[in-house]
Design a protein around this motif. Structure first.
Motif, short mmCIF file in Angstrom:
data_model
loop_
_atom_site.label_atom_id
_atom_site.label_comp_id
_atom_site.label_asym_id
_atom_site.label_seq_id
_atom_site.Cartn_x
_atom_site.Cartn_y
_atom_site.Cartn_z
N ILE A 117 0.71 -1.05 0.36
CA ILE A 117 -0.09 -0.25 0.45
C ILE A 117 0.57 1.73 0.21
CG2 ILE A 117 -1.44 1.24 2.03
CD1 ILE A 117 -3.11 -1.04 2.39
N LEU A 118 2.05 0.63 0.78
CA LEU A 118 2.91 1.87 0.67
C LEU A 118 3.41 2.47 -0.71
CD1 LEU A 118 4.44 1.49 3.81
CD2 LEU A 118 2.99 3.42 3.83
N ARG A 119 3.95 1.65 -1.00
CA ARG A 119 4.51 1.43 -2.35
C ARG A 119 3.65 2.02 -3.39
NH1 ARG A 119 9.76 0.69 -2.20
NH2 ARG A 119 9.77 -0.88 -0.24
N LYS A 120 2.28 1.94 -3.58
CA LYS A 120 0.95 1.78 -3.95
C LYS A 120 1.35 3.56 -4.14
CE LYS A 120 -1.51 -1.66 -4.86
NZ LYS A 120 -2.62 -2.61 -4.26
N MET A 121 1.17 4.23 -2.69
CA MET A 121 1.17 5.62 -3.01
C MET A 121 2.18 6.41 -2.97
SD MET A 121 -0.73 5.02 1.60
CE MET A 121 -0.46 7.07 1.75
N ASN A 122 3.24 6.19 -2.52
CA ASN A 122 4.71 6.15 -3.65
C ASN A 122 4.43 6.60 -5.13
OD1 ASN A 122 6.92 7.88 -2.83
ND2 ASN A 122 7.83 6.22 -2.40
N SER A 123 3.19 5.72 -5.89
CA SER A 123 3.18 5.99 -7.36
C SER A 123 2.26 7.53 -7.57
CB SER A 123 2.88 4.55 -7.80
OG SER A 123 4.12 3.42 -8.34
N ARG A 124 1.24 7.33 -6.27
CA ARG A 124 0.10 7.74 -6.95
C ARG A 124 0.62 9.46 -6.76
NH1 ARG A 124 -5.82 9.20 -8.07
NH2 ARG A 124 -5.74 11.08 -6.43
N ILE A 125 2.01 9.75 -6.29
CA ILE A 125 2.11 11.16 -5.52
C ILE A 125 2.91 11.54 -6.80
CG2 ILE A 125 3.97 12.49 -4.49
CD1 ILE A 125 3.36 10.02 -1.66
N ALA A 126 3.22 9.91 -7.58
CA ALA A 126 4.40 10.91 -8.60
C ALA A 126 3.84 11.23 -9.46
CB ALA A 126 5.18 9.50 -9.05
N GLU A 127 1.87 10.17 -10.12
CA GLU A 127 1.89 10.56 -10.86
C GLU A 127 0.57 12.48 -10.82
OE1 GLU A 127 -2.44 8.19 -11.03
OE2 GLU A 127 -0.44 6.42 -10.87
N PHE A 128 0.95 13.13 -9.73
CA PHE A 128 0.66 14.32 -9.59
C PHE A 128 1.58 15.04 -9.09
CE2 PHE A 128 -3.15 11.74 -9.26
CZ PHE A 128 -4.37 12.59 -9.34
N GLY A 129 2.39 14.73 -10.04
CA GLY A 129 3.78 15.81 -9.35
C GLY A 129 3.80 16.89 -9.84
N ARG A 130 3.26 16.93 -11.05
CA ARG A 130 3.02 18.81 -11.70
C ARG A 130 2.99 19.27 -10.84
NH1 ARG A 130 2.89 14.37 -16.43
NH2 ARG A 130 4.24 15.02 -17.51
N MET A 131 1.55 19.33 -10.24
CA MET A 131 0.52 20.16 -9.01
C MET A 131 1.45 20.08 -7.97
SD MET A 131 -2.64 18.09 -8.20
CE MET A 131 -4.14 18.03 -9.23
N TYR A 132 2.77 20.49 -8.32
CA TYR A 132 3.54 20.92 -7.19
C TYR A 132 5.48 21.56 -7.62
CZ TYR A 132 1.45 17.47 -4.18
OH TYR A 132 0.44 16.79 -3.77
N SER A 133 5.74 22.06 -6.90
CA SER A 133 6.46 23.33 -7.25
C SER A 133 8.10 22.47 -7.28
CB SER A 133 6.77 24.54 -6.76
OG SER A 133 5.74 25.56 -6.51
N HIS A 134 7.88 21.45 -5.87
CA HIS A 134 9.63 21.03 -6.12
C HIS A 134 8.61 19.34 -5.23
CE1 HIS A 134 11.18 24.12 -5.86
NE2 HIS A 134 10.25 25.12 -5.23
N MET A 135 9.56 18.47 -5.68
CA MET A 135 9.24 16.96 -5.83
C MET A 135 10.11 16.52 -5.05
SD MET A 135 6.60 15.82 -6.47
CE MET A 135 6.92 14.05 -6.94
N GLN A 136 11.31 17.06 -4.79
CA GLN A 136 12.25 16.74 -3.86
C GLN A 136 12.66 16.42 -2.16
OE1 GLN A 136 12.92 19.60 -5.47
NE2 GLN A 136 14.26 17.82 -6.88
N ARG A 137 11.22 16.91 -1.92
CA ARG A 137 10.72 17.18 -0.14
C ARG A 137 9.56 16.67 -0.16
NH1 ARG A 137 10.42 22.61 3.34
NH2 ARG A 137 8.36 22.28 3.70
N LEU A 138 9.12 16.14 1.16
CA LEU A 138 7.85 15.31 1.28
C LEU A 138 7.57 15.22 2.46
CD1 LEU A 138 5.41 13.55 0.91
CD2 LEU A 138 6.22 11.88 1.81
N ASN A 139 6.42 16.15 2.56
CA ASN A 139 5.64 16.61 4.29
C ASN A 139 4.51 15.79 4.94
OD1 ASN A 139 7.05 18.71 5.19
ND2 ASN A 139 6.09 19.61 2.84
N ILE A 140 4.56 14.60 5.70
CA ILE A 140 3.65 13.34 6.02
C ILE A 140 3.09 14.03 7.48
CG2 ILE A 140 3.53 11.38 6.69
CD1 ILE A 140 6.10 10.69 6.07
#
Length: 801
Positions: A117-140
């Motif tokens: 499940i966690l790896r699926k979530m990781n992939s989901r975030i990558a699919e929407f990467g264009r929504m963010y200004s930066h993809m280097q940092r993740l907030n949880i």
């Protein structure tokens, strides 16, 4: 209906909250964000926070949510939401948390499922990467309730998530939000407090600078386990504790809703896209600086934060309902004006009820049957000598000659035919058809006019005029009957027989035929006149009866229209009453003027009858036949189109408040609030409502550090006022998050630096915790050090299978 109105008001408020803001792009987060809601008790928090994020953030579609609990979450089509059901405990209350911790390590299949499940979530975030200004940092953001047993697995889940996501992000920042419901009234309050204290003690160990964690939690499809590690370092970047009771000791009316608002607001504040500062003095939020300032360098780092949030908005719900009420009220007034403007003669002509028309109809009905009277001249009569007839009255002469045959002939061949013709013509039915077409179905008249014009009490109304005609005709009938009676009582010898023969006149004798003709001509001529008047009377009575039926039909609908006005008024006033005094000032009076001004513009441009056009309200009476909800729907549609789109409904929060507060004020009215007074009350309300949502032992404890942020327009008069209130003497940092949102002002207060022992909840609950431990309860997955020892090293490592 009330629910529909409130739903409309809420929709309008939401629309206004998002309308016309040049700074909407600021409501976007800069880096990807993942929420972990840990525990069965966090389901409501998950729903509320996700809804808030979706409403307020432009790129909320890229936010991912994970719920972990022992019970499966209700099915949801939201693709952003992931669920993992952890192995439940055996049910022994004494070792509930410890058993949950142990079973987590023993169920390898469930652990593999979590990894997937966690790896699926990781992939989901990558699919929407264009929504963010930066993809280097993740907030949880980890959200849990203090007394939820599932949070015993907080370090395992946190470190595992950080390890999985850390493979794709250079930096992973984790914050913990501990939710605390202090209003405990159930019999389990002591056990619940013990659970909360046990979690706080564990959290205190996680935040030690020397905290370490290592466990074999990564699992592959082949059953191979890999380690996850953390430390030495605090487990969380920040720990926020949020309660339903503030530091003043006051329970919030909204329960935990304020905490959900804070969670959404804090994550936006820490992770928002920010434009270049217009003025450095307004101080943008810096998370690192806040953290450094709230944790003194001479401490072990175990300091916590809390927050309070206030949102003072234009009372859009009350405004929408009030405007809707006055919009409907104005339309109803126009209908009533249309009803009152029609002259009775015009109405009678419109409905073909003039007296002349009724007379002609009665004549038409009598004219054809009246020809049968000619047949009476040839009727057989009894042999009576002229000398006998001469001494009789006309009534006696008719009886002597015809017995009852003449009257029977008249009734059979004339009166009954007239009666049949009147019934077959169906004139009351024709009146009903005309009335429905020309009044009830007419958009400008409808049930209001239909009820008024048929009311007997209305001077000049249709029913009133017809009753006048009926009274006049009744008087003529009575006069005709008196004349007929007098005629019958006259003696035959007193009659003038103008057509008698010369021989009869010379002999001074009457012929029987002369008497018969005289009776038919004079007596039955008068009876024909009487029949005409009685036919007209029946016609008018039929009209009046039909109008009474139409009144009985229209009156309840007219009453429903007026009851709807009352319902709209009551709903509006109820909505106004729940607003703050100064925010609700003059809503009714001000928006009555606003609606009237807009309506006058529309009337001038499109004509007075624009209300009844299909592009506006249309036919109110026809809509009512479909039900009040259909009418409300059309009313709302027209209000959205013609009212709420007007510039007068697009004022900013401050401008609208000032204009409304002074709407009914004369020049010398000393009770009217000035701009400064309004701003003072607004500032005080924001400060009070943004009280820190945690009850600490000393609100001015030694390490207290505060920052306060206003969400609004840098250049607005209120923000300038707020900066000037205690300038030069304030002990906290004040900042402004620039947003040109016209519908209101928000304020977020942050406070940090308190320790575990400062919490009233911890101080009160520790005695329960210690007592339960002495009675054999096991609250921890791993054995902590003694109650007063703050070392982060566990006494024993967990069983990792």
């Amino acid at each position: 209906m009330r629910e529909k109105l409130l739903a409309f008001a809420n929709e309008y408020a939401a629309d206004m909250d998002n309308r016309g803001s040049d700074g909407d792009e600021l409501r976007s987060i800069n880096h990807p964000l993942v929420f972990l809601f840990l525990g069965d008790q966090t389901e409501e928090a998950l729903r509320q926070v996700a809804a808030l994020n979706g409403k307020q953030w432009n790129n909320s579609a890229g936010v991912v949510y994970l719920h972990v609990g022992t019970k499966p979450l209700d099915a949801d089509d939201d693709r952003r939401l992931y669920r993992w059901t952890m192995p439940g405990a055996a049910g022994d209350k004494k070792s509930l948390r410890a058993d949950l911790h142990k079973r987590f390590y023993q169920d390898e299949a469930k652990l593999l499922e979590l990894n997937v499940i966690l790896r699926k979530m990781n992939s989901r975030i990558a699919e929407f990467g264009r929504m963010y200004s930066h993809m280097q940092r993740l907030n949880i953001a980890v959200v849990t309730e203090l007394d939820d047993p599932c949070n015993v697995l907080l370090p395992e889940l946190t470190v595992l998530i950080k390890s999985v996501f850390g493979e794709h992000f250079r930096s992973v920042m984790i914050d913990l939000y501990g939710l605390l419901e202090e209003k405990q009234v159930e019999e389990t309050y002591a056990f619940s407090s013990s659970l909360g204290v046990s979690f706080l003690r564990e959290t205190d160990s996680y935040q030690d600078r020397g905290y370490r964690f290592e466990a074999m939690l990564q699992v592959t499809g082949e059953g191979i386990r890999l380690p996850v590690m953390h430390g030495p370092a605090p487990l969380f970047d920040m720990v926020y504790l949020l309660s339903n009771k503030d530091e003043r000791g006051i329970f919030a009316d909204s329960g935990m809703q304020g905490a959900y608002d804070i969670i959404s607001g804090l994550n936006l504040l820490k992770n928002r896209k920010a434009q270049q500062e217009l003025d450095p003095q307004h101080g943008a939020y810096n998370n690192q600086q806040f953290k450094q300032n709230m944790i003194p360098p001479d401490t072990d780092g175990r300091c916590y934060a809390s927050a309070g949030m206030a949102r003072v908005k234009r009372p859009d719900q009350a405004i929408a309902l009030t405007a809707l009420y006055h919009w409907y009220r104005l339309a109803l007034q126009r209908l009533e004006e249309n009803s009152a403007s029609r002259d009775s003669r015009e109405l009678l002509h419109e409905l073909e009820l003039e007296e002349g028309r009724s007379s002609r109809l009665a004549e038409e009905l009598v004219s054809e049957p009246a020809k049968a009277v000619d047949g009476m001249y040839g009727m057989l009569y009894h042999p009576v000598s002229p000398s006998e007839l001469k001494t009789m009255t006309l009534r006696e002469a008719e009886i002597a000659l015809f017995g009852g045959n003449a009257q029977t002939f008249f009734e059979t061949n004339v009166a009954r035919r007239v009666e049949t013709a009147l019934a077959q013509r169906g004139l009351p039915g024709e009146l009903e058809r005309r009335f429905r077409e020309r009044v009830l179905i007419h958009p400008a008249y409808g049930f209001i006019s239909g009820c008024a014009w048929t009311a007997e009490t209305l001077e000049g109304g249709i029913a009133h005029e017809l009753r006048e005609q009926l009274r006049e005709n009744a008087a003529h009938i009575e006069q005709c009957r008196e004349e007929l009676k007098r005629k019958y009582d006259e003696r035959v010898e007193a009659q003038s027989f103008g057509q008698a023969s010369l021989w009869s006149r010379l002999r001074n004798q009457l012929s029987v035929k002369q008497v018969v003709r005289h009776i038919v001509d004079e007596v039955y001529g008068m009876k024909l006149e009487l029949l005409y008047l009685e036919t007209k009377q029946q016609l008018l009575a039929g009209y009046i009866g039909k109008l009474e039926e139409l009144h009985a039909y229209a009156a309840p609908f007219a009453e429903r229209l007026r009851r709807l006005e009352t319902a709209l008024r009551d709903t509006s006033r109820s909505s106004i009453s729940v607003t703050n005094d100064y925010l609700g000032r003059n809503i009714n009076e001000f928006y009555e003027q606003v609606v009237k001004e807009i309506a006058e513009e529309l009337e001038e441009r499109r004509g007075v009858q624009f209300y009844w056009e299909d592009r506006c309200l249309g036919n109110i009476s026809a809509l009512l036949l479909q039900g009040e909800e259909a009418l409300i729907d059309r009313l709302i549609l027209a209000a959205r189109k013609d009212l709420f789109s007007h510039r007068l409904f697009s004022r900013t929060f401050e401008d609208e408040l000032l204009k409304r507060a002074n709407v009914a004020a004369s020049y010398d009215n000393r009770e009217v609030l000035s701009k400064e007074d309004l701003f003072r009350d607004l500032y005080a309300t924001l400060e009070n409502e943004a009280a820190i949502r945690i009850d600490v032992y000393r609100s001015t404890h030694r390490h207290r550090y505060e920052e306060k942020y206003i969400f609004g327009d840098y250049q607005s008069e209120f923000v300038q006022y707020a900066y000037a209130v205690d300038h030069g003497s304030r002990t906290y940092k004040l900042g402004c998050i620039h947003e040109k949102k016209p519908s209101g002002i928000e304020k977020l207060n942050l406070m940090g630096g308190f320790r575990l022992d400062d919490l009233m909840y911890y101080r009160n609950g520790k005695i329960y915790y210690d007592t339960y431990v002495q009675n054999g309860y096991q609250f921890h997955g791993i054995e902590l050090s003694g109650p007063e020892d703050r070392s982060s090293e566990p006494k024993a490592l967990p069983d990792q299978g």
